[in-house]
Design a protein around this motif. Structure first.
Motif, PDB file in Angstrom:
ATOM      1  N   LEU A 281       0.808  -1.216   0.000  1.00 40.34           N
ATOM      2  CA  LEU A 281       0.000   0.000   0.000  1.00 40.34           C
ATOM      3  C   LEU A 281       0.841   1.266   0.000  1.00 40.34           C
ATOM      4  N   ASN A 282       2.147   1.136   0.208  1.00 40.90           N
ATOM      5  CA  ASN A 282       3.029   2.298   0.302  1.00 40.90           C
ATOM      6  C   ASN A 282       3.762   2.527  -1.006  1.00 40.90           C
ATOM      7  N   TRP A 283       3.702   3.783  -1.496  1.00 39.36           N
ATOM      8  CA  TRP A 283       4.302   4.116  -2.778  1.00 39.36           C
ATOM      9  C   TRP A 283       4.997   5.470  -2.685  1.00 39.36           C
ATOM     10  N   ASP A 284       5.976   5.628  -3.543  1.00 39.11           N
ATOM     11  CA  ASP A 284       6.762   6.850  -3.608  1.00 39.11           C
ATOM     12  C   ASP A 284       6.546   7.479  -4.980  1.00 39.11           C
ATOM     13  N   GLY A 285       5.788   8.580  -5.017  1.00 38.92           N
ATOM     14  CA  GLY A 285       5.542   9.265  -6.275  1.00 38.92           C
ATOM     15  C   GLY A 285       6.650  10.261  -6.581  1.00 38.92           C
ATOM     16  N   LEU A 286       7.219  10.185  -7.783  1.00 37.71           N
ATOM     17  CA  LEU A 286       8.309  11.065  -8.183  1.00 37.71           C
ATOM     18  C   LEU A 286       7.976  11.758  -9.497  1.00 37.71           C
ATOM     19  N   ILE A 287       8.265  13.045  -9.536  1.00 42.33           N
ATOM     20  CA  ILE A 287       8.014  13.842 -10.734  1.00 42.33           C
ATOM     21  C   ILE A 287       9.271  14.645 -11.044  1.00 42.33           C
ATOM     22  N   ARG A 297       5.028  10.896  -0.978  1.00 46.41           N
ATOM     23  CA  ARG A 297       4.861   9.592  -0.325  1.00 46.41           C
ATOM     24  C   ARG A 297       3.379   9.306  -0.138  1.00 46.41           C
ATOM     25  N   MET A 298       2.985   8.074  -0.452  1.00 44.01           N
ATOM     26  CA  MET A 298       1.564   7.738  -0.449  1.00 44.01           C
ATOM     27  C   MET A 298       1.299   6.442   0.310  1.00 44.01           C
ATOM     28  N   ALA A 315     -12.344  24.308  -0.838  1.00 44.29           N
ATOM     29  CA  ALA A 315     -12.852  23.921   0.476  1.00 44.29           C
ATOM     30  C   ALA A 315     -11.701  23.508   1.388  1.00 44.29           C
ATOM     31  N   PRO A 316     -11.860  23.688   2.702  1.00 43.43           N
ATOM     32  CA  PRO A 316     -10.827  23.231   3.640  1.00 43.43           C
ATOM     33  C   PRO A 316     -10.658  21.714   3.560  1.00 43.43           C
ATOM     34  N   SER A 317      -9.421  21.266   3.515  1.00 44.92           N
ATOM     35  CA  SER A 317      -9.129  19.838   3.383  1.00 44.92           C
ATOM     36  C   SER A 317      -8.958  19.199   4.748  1.00 44.92           C
ATOM     37  N   GLN A 318      -9.571  18.026   4.925  1.00 46.64           N
ATOM     38  CA  GLN A 318      -9.413  17.273   6.158  1.00 46.64           C
ATOM     39  C   GLN A 318      -8.114  16.460   6.159  1.00 46.64           C
ATOM     40  N   THR A 319      -7.557  16.275   4.958  1.00 49.11           N
ATOM     41  CA  THR A 319      -6.316  15.508   4.819  1.00 49.11           C
ATOM     42  C   THR A 319      -5.232  16.417   4.274  1.00 49.11           C
ATOM     43  N   PRO A 320      -4.229  16.745   5.076  1.00 43.70           N
ATOM     44  CA  PRO A 320      -3.179  17.634   4.584  1.00 43.70           C
ATOM     45  C   PRO A 320      -2.391  16.985   3.448  1.00 43.70           C
ATOM     46  N   LEU A 321      -2.065  17.789   2.449  1.00 43.74           N
ATOM     47  CA  LEU A 321      -1.284  17.328   1.308  1.00 43.74           C
ATOM     48  C   LEU A 321       0.182  17.648   1.583  1.00 43.74           C
ATOM     49  N   THR A 322       0.974  16.633   1.773  1.00 42.25           N
ATOM     50  CA  THR A 322       2.388  16.846   2.090  1.00 42.25           C
ATOM     51  C   THR A 322       3.248  16.261   0.978  1.00 42.25           C
TER      52      THR A 322
END
Length: 405
Positions: A281-287, A297-298, A315-322
């Protein structure tokens, strides 16, 4: 994929699909055992190219030679024929019962092909069309060392051995169970050391699975007890399912990365979703962008935090995008000089998500090139495949090579 897992996979294929038997039974070498040995040896043969690396002082062979001609689909028939001929010679010498030359050639071909495919699913890249072309396809599905896949390939073979003789099934089952449980906690300890900890819940589930399949058939007197072939075929099927799940997970992770790039308005040069331990379930997104690399990181079990549309963005996000951004150092003459070096050209050919850094150490200047496919295992150590070029005050190269500290 690591060489040990390749060998385990080859042995499983031999016993599940090709009529092979256990490699170390208490009886003379026979046709079925030779099948398993041949598939196991064929499955590890491509990694014999590391011998040249071990005997050479060329540090770049790991990227220019490893996973090249011995991993080639074009040369696979030649290697299969040579290995089959060698096996035929040994079998005649020791008077072993053996498969035909044609059958051995096919068996070795299956083993080598399993190695090539299991390397393709990782992120390192495999030169499957060498020597015709030296490109490095990589499917980015499985981490190079995946303990879950290794267990799926190995445990059914251990269970087949445990239940092969009903009279010894209980004692063997206990031994297999102890081995699996101790290995599970060892893997958990390793994961904490490399800062990719496995949750206590996941470890408990693994122990429960080993207990159900390892102990219950021997101690509860089940009327139906799978034979060795059934156990091995179940393991092969489970491995195929695991890889299929990885294909789906990779697709979902790549969609997240692409949505992130679109949301951020990034000018994309290359993009990837790479497996990241400890879980599928863990992935590393690279651009790769014009001036650096973005990393996302996901955990696919959690919301992405990436807005799907303008309304969600507002809208305010409940999940911060880091995420993290790794900028390239501003260009200068020394960076340009370093990039023109033949060795650095090879490094840049290998790298998919390179980042260039520059700093000074007293009168000396250092240019670093690292590939974010291979993150640092520990924060006090450099990332794997970090290449450094050191210049003196006059701009002359005084040292270069992989950073090993």
């Amino acid at each position: 994929m690591d060489t040990i897992t390749h060998g385990i996979a080859g042995a499983l294929i031999g016993k599940a699909l090709c009529g092979g038997e256990d490699m170390f039974p208490p009886k003379p070498m026979n046709r079925a055992r030779i099948i398993t040995w041949a598939l196991m040896l064929g499955a590890i043969f491509p990694d014999s190219d590391v011998l040249r690396d071990a005997l050479s002082r060329n540090d770049l062979l790991m990227i220019t030679w490893h996973r090249s001609i011995t991993h080639s689909l074009l040369l696979l028939p030649i290697f299969s024929l040579l290995l089959a001929a060698l096996t035929q010679w040994l079998a005649r010498k020791f008077r072993w019962e053996r498969p035909s030359f044609a059958a051995l050639t096919g068996i070795y071909a299956i083993g080598i092909l399993s190695h090539i495919l299991l390397d393709l699913v990782t992120t390192f890249g495999t030169m499957v069309w060498s020597p015709l072309t030296w490109t490095r396809p990589a499917w980015d599905l499985i981490f190079i060392v995946d303990f879950s896949l290794s267990a799926i390939l190995l445990v059914p073979q251990l269970l087949a051995w445990a239940h092969r003789d009903p009279a010894q099934a209980r004692m063997r089952s206990i031994l297999v169970w102890l081995l699996c449980v101790l290995s599970t906690f060892a893997v958990g300890a390793i994961s904490r050391i490399v800062r990719t900890p496995i949750s206590a819940t996941a470890l408990a589930v693994a122990v429960l699975i080993f207990s159900v399949f390892g102990l219950l058939p021997a101690f509860r007197g089940w009327k139906w007890r799978p034979g060795p072939v059934a156990w091995n075929r179940a393991g092969f099927a489970a491995a195929c399912v695991y890889i299929a799940v990885a294909v789906f997970a990779h697709h979902q992770a790549l969609l997240r990365v692409q949505r992130f790039a679109k949301f951020q308005g990034i000018s994309v040069q290359s993009v990837g979703a790479l497996p990241f331990p400890p879980s599928i379930l863990n992935w590393d997104g690279l651009i790769r962008a014009p001036r650096g690399v973005y990393e996302l990181r996901m955990d696919l079990s959690q919301p992405s935090g990436i807005p799907e549309n303008e309304a969600e963005a507002a809208a305010p996000s409940q999940t911060p995008l880091t995420y993290r951004y790794f900028p390239d150092a501003p260009g200068n003459e020394l960076i340009q000089q370093a990039r023109q070096l033949p060795e650095v050209q090879k490094v840049l050919w290998f790298d998919r998500f390179p980042v260039t850094r520059f700093h000074r150490e007293g009168a000396e200047s250092v240019v670093e090139i690292l590939d974010l496919r291979f993150p640092a295992v520990r924060p006090d150590r450099p990332a794997a495949f970090t290449y450094r070029v050191r210049f003196d005050a006059a701009g002359n190269v005084i040292a270069q090579g992989w950073e090993r500290n």
